[in-house]
Design a protein around this motif. Structure first.
Motif: not given
Length: 200
Positions: A91-92, A94-96, A98-99, A108, A111, A114-115
């Protein structure tokens, strides 16, 4: 999940298998200790000193069985923990991604929040993984100590058996058998410890 954690998780599963075999040997050890106690009872006052020794065999064999079961539980916890850690790590990642792709997007920074939360969870998971691995090492060390104690007790019981006359042969043979079983368990434990490698 880091490569090191992945390797340790695999090692924990292999250790559970090794300790399952050690548990079977420990059960035989417990039976032998009961047989030793029966011979000591038949020998009566000639083997009074061996009564305590026979009880020690039994006690250590049963504790070894309990520890082997506990190690299986710990190995399962490590496996479950690794799955949670892998999900968090994915998840981390994928978030990275996305960021990185969200250049100029108005939310932005959401995100990042969440990270940050997932990074904090990752640290906590790393810490508890380390605790589980240390617990596993301690449990293996405890079994090793039990087997060393059984080895010493077996040598002592052979010396004590000299005073039991006709029962000496049976008692020495039994002590030899107990030492063989203790050595088998020691081999499983030593192999398990080598699978864990050096603590990081």
């Amino acid at each position: 999940m880091s490569d090191n954690h992945a390797k340790q998780t695999v090692a924990a599963a292999r250790i559970a298998s090794e300790l399952h075999q050690a548990q079977q040997v420990a059960r035989q050890l417990a039976i032998s200790s009961k047989n030793a106690r029966a011979i000591v009872l038949r020998a009566g006052s000639q083997a009074a000193g061996l009564a305590v020794i026979a009880n020690f065999y039994d006690e250590l064999a049963n504790e070894t069985i309990t520890l082997a079961k506990s190690i299986n539980t710990t190995a399962l916890e490590i496996s479950t923990h690794s799955v949670v850690e892998w999900r968090n790590s994915a998840a981390l990642s994928n978030l990275n991604d996305a960021y990185q792709l969200a250049e100029g997007a108005p939310y932005k920074n959401g995100i990042l929040s969440f990270m940050s939360e997932l990074n904090s969870t990752q640290k906590s998971l790393d810490y508890s993984f380390g605790q589980l691995m240390n617990g596993l090492r301690n449990q293996l060390g405890e079994i090793q100590q039990h087997m060393r104690a059984i080895d010493v007790i077996a040598v002592t019981s052979k010396l004590e058996a000299v005073q039991t006359g006709e029962f000496q042969g049976h008692l020495v043979e039994m002590a030899d058998g107990i030492q063989v079983m203790a050595n088998k368990i020691k081999e499983h434990v030593s192999h398990s410890i080598s699978l864990l490698g050096t603590p990081k």
